[in-house]
Design a protein around this motif. Structure first.
Motif, PDB file in Angstrom:
ATOM      1  N   GLY A 183     -29.364  17.653 -12.979  1.00 43.41           N
ATOM      2  CA  GLY A 183     -29.897  16.270 -12.672  1.00 43.41           C
ATOM      3  C   GLY A 183     -31.217  16.104 -11.691  1.00 43.41           C
TER       4      GLY A 183
ATOM      5  N   ASN B   5     -41.922  24.601  -4.913  1.00 40.01           N
ATOM      6  CA  ASN B   5     -41.220  23.140  -5.338  1.00 40.01           C
ATOM      7  C   ASN B   5     -41.614  22.887  -6.852  1.00 40.01           C
ATOM      8  OD1 ASN B   5     -40.418  20.453  -5.335  1.00 40.01           O
ATOM      9  ND2 ASN B   5     -40.991  20.136  -3.134  1.00 40.01           N
ATOM     10  N   ILE B   6     -40.488  22.497  -7.420  1.00 42.81           N
ATOM     11  CA  ILE B   6     -40.403  22.449  -8.861  1.00 42.81           C
ATOM     12  C   ILE B   6     -41.443  21.394  -9.095  1.00 42.81           C
ATOM     13  CG2 ILE B   6     -38.600  20.581  -8.765  1.00 42.81           C
ATOM     14  CD1 ILE B   6     -37.741  22.163 -11.554  1.00 42.81           C
TER      15      ILE B   6
ATOM     16  N   ASP C 248     -36.564  28.399  -7.070  1.00 45.23           N
ATOM     17  CA  ASP C 248     -35.802  27.948  -5.669  1.00 45.23           C
ATOM     18  C   ASP C 248     -36.610  28.013  -4.556  1.00 45.23           C
ATOM     19  OD1 ASP C 248     -33.625  27.591  -3.894  1.00 45.23           O
ATOM     20  OD2 ASP C 248     -32.357  28.718  -4.904  1.00 45.23           O
ATOM     21  N   LEU C 249     -36.737  26.979  -3.878  1.00 46.10           N
ATOM     22  CA  LEU C 249     -37.310  27.010  -2.464  1.00 46.10           C
ATOM     23  C   LEU C 249     -36.725  27.771  -1.489  1.00 46.10           C
ATOM     24  CD1 LEU C 249     -38.516  23.264  -2.338  1.00 46.10           C
ATOM     25  CD2 LEU C 249     -40.117  25.264  -1.843  1.00 46.10           C
TER      26      LEU C 249
ATOM     27  N   PHE D  67     -23.404  21.066 -12.922  1.00 46.99           N
ATOM     28  CA  PHE D  67     -22.430  21.435 -12.303  1.00 46.99           C
ATOM     29  C   PHE D  67     -21.252  20.515 -11.953  1.00 46.99           C
ATOM     30  CE2 PHE D  67     -20.319  22.539  -8.154  1.00 46.99           C
ATOM     31  CZ  PHE D  67     -20.012  23.985  -8.284  1.00 46.99           C
ATOM     32  N   TYR D  68     -21.920  18.999 -11.866  1.00 43.10           N
ATOM     33  CA  TYR D  68     -20.931  17.957 -11.608  1.00 43.10           C
ATOM     34  C   TYR D  68     -20.955  17.351 -13.026  1.00 43.10           C
ATOM     35  CZ  TYR D  68     -21.325  19.408  -6.723  1.00 43.10           C
ATOM     36  OH  TYR D  68     -21.582  20.145  -5.473  1.00 43.10           O
TER      37      TYR D  68
ATOM     38  N   ARG E 283     -20.494  24.667 -15.404  1.00 48.29           N
ATOM     39  CA  ARG E 283     -21.732  25.252 -15.922  1.00 48.29           C
ATOM     40  C   ARG E 283     -21.216  26.487 -17.059  1.00 48.29           C
ATOM     41  NH1 ARG E 283     -26.054  23.436 -13.580  1.00 48.29           N
ATOM     42  NH2 ARG E 283     -26.492  23.335 -11.414  1.00 48.29           N
TER      43      ARG E 283
ATOM     44  N   ARG F   3     -23.013  11.097 -16.914  1.00 42.43           N
ATOM     45  CA  ARG F   3     -24.262  11.818 -16.570  1.00 42.43           C
ATOM     46  C   ARG F   3     -25.130  12.597 -17.937  1.00 42.43           C
ATOM     47  NH1 ARG F   3     -24.229  15.923 -12.072  1.00 42.43           N
ATOM     48  NH2 ARG F   3     -26.479  15.537 -12.188  1.00 42.43           N
TER      49      ARG F   3
ATOM     50  N   ALA G 247     -28.884  18.786  -1.919  1.00 44.69           N
ATOM     51  CA  ALA G 247     -29.949  19.897  -2.389  1.00 44.69           C
ATOM     52  C   ALA G 247     -31.158  19.552  -2.123  1.00 44.69           C
ATOM     53  CB  ALA G 247     -29.495  20.135  -3.792  1.00 44.69           C
TER      54      ALA G 247
ATOM     55  N   GLU H  81     -30.858  26.002  -8.859  1.00 43.85           N
ATOM     56  CA  GLU H  81     -29.210  26.602  -9.267  1.00 43.85           C
ATOM     57  C   GLU H  81     -28.659  26.651  -7.970  1.00 43.85           C
ATOM     58  OE1 GLU H  81     -28.690  26.500 -12.150  1.00 43.85           O
ATOM     59  OE2 GLU H  81     -27.001  28.074 -12.146  1.00 43.85           O
ATOM     60  N   ASP H  82     -27.318  26.487  -8.196  1.00 44.21           N
ATOM     61  CA  ASP H  82     -26.392  26.796  -7.302  1.00 44.21           C
ATOM     62  C   ASP H  82     -26.011  28.365  -7.709  1.00 44.21           C
ATOM     63  OD1 ASP H  82     -25.128  24.744  -9.382  1.00 44.21           O
ATOM     64  OD2 ASP H  82     -23.749  26.360  -9.069  1.00 44.21           O
TER      65      ASP H  82
HETATM   66  O1  PTJ Z   1     -27.045  18.177 -11.534  1.00 37.76           O
HETATM   67  P1  PTJ Z   1     -25.860  19.194 -11.309  1.00 37.76           P
HETATM   68  O2  PTJ Z   1     -24.542  18.574 -11.402  1.00 37.76           O
HETATM   69  O3  PTJ Z   1     -26.064  20.245 -12.072  1.00 37.76           O
HETATM   70  O4  PTJ Z   1     -26.051  19.579  -9.621  1.00 37.76           O
HETATM   71  C1  PTJ Z   1     -27.213  20.030  -9.252  1.00 37.76           C
HETATM   72  C2  PTJ Z   1     -27.209  20.186  -7.760  1.00 37.76           C
HETATM   73  C3  PTJ Z   1     -28.904  20.669  -7.245  1.00 37.76           C
HETATM   74  C4  PTJ Z   1     -26.440  19.483  -6.997  1.00 37.76           C
HETATM   75  C5  PTJ Z   1     -26.524  21.765  -7.737  1.00 37.76           C
HETATM   76  O5  PTJ Z   1     -26.915  22.635  -8.527  1.00 37.76           O
HETATM   77  C6  PTJ Z   1     -26.285  22.633  -6.240  1.00 37.76           C
HETATM   78  O6  PTJ Z   1     -25.522  22.000  -5.542  1.00 37.76           O
HETATM   79  O7  PTJ Z   1     -27.307  23.238  -6.019  1.00 37.76           O
HETATM   80  P2  PTJ Z   1     -27.444  23.996  -4.810  1.00 37.76           P
HETATM   81  O8  PTJ Z   1     -26.327  25.018  -4.440  1.00 37.76           O
HETATM   82  O9  PTJ Z   1     -27.671  22.949  -3.455  1.00 37.76           O
HETATM   83  O10 PTJ Z   1     -28.969  24.803  -4.562  1.00 37.76           O
HETATM   84  C7  PTJ Z   1     -29.928  24.057  -5.129  1.00 37.76           C
HETATM   85  C8  PTJ Z   1     -31.240  25.083  -4.807  1.00 37.76           C
HETATM   86  O11 PTJ Z   1     -32.451  24.363  -5.132  1.00 37.76           O
HETATM   87  C9  PTJ Z   1     -31.232  24.912  -3.353  1.00 37.76           C
HETATM   88  O12 PTJ Z   1     -31.570  26.643  -2.789  1.00 37.76           O
HETATM   89  C10 PTJ Z   1     -32.439  24.392  -2.782  1.00 37.76           C
HETATM   90  O13 PTJ Z   1     -33.153  24.996  -1.514  1.00 37.76           O
HETATM   91  C11 PTJ Z   1     -33.310  24.438  -3.850  1.00 37.76           C
HETATM   92  N1  PTJ Z   1     -34.120  23.225  -4.216  1.00 37.76           N
HETATM   93  C12 PTJ Z   1     -34.068  21.881  -3.779  1.00 37.76           C
HETATM   94  N2  PTJ Z   1     -34.844  21.202  -4.126  1.00 37.76           N
HETATM   95  C13 PTJ Z   1     -35.723  21.930  -4.688  1.00 37.76           C
HETATM   96  C14 PTJ Z   1     -35.245  23.185  -4.821  1.00 37.76           C
HETATM   97  N3  PTJ Z   1     -36.186  24.143  -5.105  1.00 37.76           N
HETATM   98  C15 PTJ Z   1     -37.424  24.135  -5.909  1.00 37.76           C
HETATM   99  N4  PTJ Z   1     -37.742  22.747  -5.882  1.00 37.76           N
HETATM  100  C16 PTJ Z   1     -37.061  21.584  -5.271  1.00 37.76           C
HETATM  101  N5  PTJ Z   1     -37.540  20.406  -5.603  1.00 37.76           N
END
Ligand code: PTJ
Length: 265
Positions: A85, A207-208, A189-190, A111-112, A151, A117, A43, A170-171
């Motif tokens: 996380g 970016n957060i 969300d980027l 999510f995980y 979630r 954790r 992510a 967020e997913d």
């Molecule tokens: O900690 P958990 O178990 O709740 O899991 C967290 C993750 C991030 C693994 C889970 O929510 C996930 O799989 O998310 P996704 O579907 O990969 O979506 C994450 C989104 O955040 C994507 O659209 C990325 O582009 C975005 N992203 C990643 N890093 C940043 C971000 N947005 C803003 N700032 C960031 N640093």
């Protein structure tokens, strides 16, 4: 900023991508400490890619979304910041500061849900000074039917009774589920075309790492405004328009890079 120190892999401070590499290592260290899910690394990489084509800076459009978000959180009766996380690994102090200043609880929502954790994330947030952390007491958790992923487990004192939820990084399906329950959603969300980004009420495409300090800044600016003034800021904000302008920025950035490439001798 905390230096990443690993005997073999210390990042030289003059490295052109020092900051980016430093945050990468926070994610890697976070994974070793169980704070970050394995998928959190992927992510993060996806986020980096979008950040790159946004010029790695907060756009004017994102500033507007950040301002509207802070105004919306100030208006809300039961606002909540959902923490996963990646957020805990990247911005533990800043998210704790925002939560304490605005008196908005942080709810750990994963999510995980690998064993250990929740405890690891609680620890990092507590050590960062967070005063109100929800989502860690099984006796206070309920499940929302609209969602089948992990979630779905939410805190009775938190997301369950909230009117507005900030769900950074967020997913996909949670935003839709929470919206069905009548909640307003703010996301960071980027990826401007993720399902979360498209379904949220306010989408901050940034970016957060940059956004949370800016939210603190906007809070200081807006905290004394009257309710009508805050409502005006929120009502003026149009998410569709905001995302559309962000997509234009990406297109412009890529066009500029193309021109630079073609002009290179
Ligand atoms: O900690 P958990 O178990 O709740 O899991 C967290 C993750 C991030 C693994 C889970 O929510 C996930 O799989 O998310 P996704 O579907 O990969 O979506 C994450 C989104 O955040 C994507 O659209 C990325 O582009 C975005 N992203 C990643 N890093 C940043 C971000 N947005 C803003 N700032 C960031 N640093």
């Amino acid at each position: 900023m905390v230096d990443y120190k690993n005997n073999d892999d210390e990042i030289p401070r003059d490295h052109p991508r020092y900051q980016s590499l430093n945050f990468r290592h926070k994610i890697i260290e976070g994974m070793k400490d169980l704070v970050v899910a394995e998928a959190g690394l992927i992510a993060h990489g996806r986020g980096e890619c979008f950040d790159y084509i946004l010029g790695e800076k907060t756009s004017e459009v994102a500033y507007q979304a950040i301002k509207a978000s802070v105004a919306a959180l100030l208006i809300a009766k039961h606002p909540i910041i959902s923490v996963n996380g990646n957020i805990a690994a990247l911005v533990p102090h800043q998210i704790s500061k925002l939560s304490n200043l605005m008196n908005i609880p942080l709810e750990i929502n994963l999510f995980y849900r690998k064993e250990g954790r929740i405890e690891a994330i609680t620890k990092i947030l507590e050590e960062s000074g967070a005063l109100k952390i929800l989502g860690k007491d099984d006796l206070k958790m309920v499940e929302i039917n609209e969602l089948s992923s992990n979630r779905r487990k939410v805190d009775l004192e938190g997301i369950f009774i909230s009117d507005i939820v900030m769900v950074p990084l967020e997913d996909g399906d949670r935003t839709e589920a929470l919206k069905k329950l009548g909640k307003k959603i703010i996301t960071i969300d980027l990826n401007p075309i993720s399902r979360t980004a498209l379904n949220a009420d306010i989408t901050i495409v940034d970016n957060i790492i940059r956004t949370i300090p800016l939210m603190i800044k906007f809070y200081q600016e807006l905290k004394n405004l009257k309710m009508e003034e805050l409502e005006k800021i929120v009502n003026k904000f149009n998410n569709k328009d905001n995302i559309s302008k962000t997509l234009d920025l990406i297109i412009d950035y890529i066009k500029k890079e193309k021109i630079k490439l073609l002009n290179k001798s």
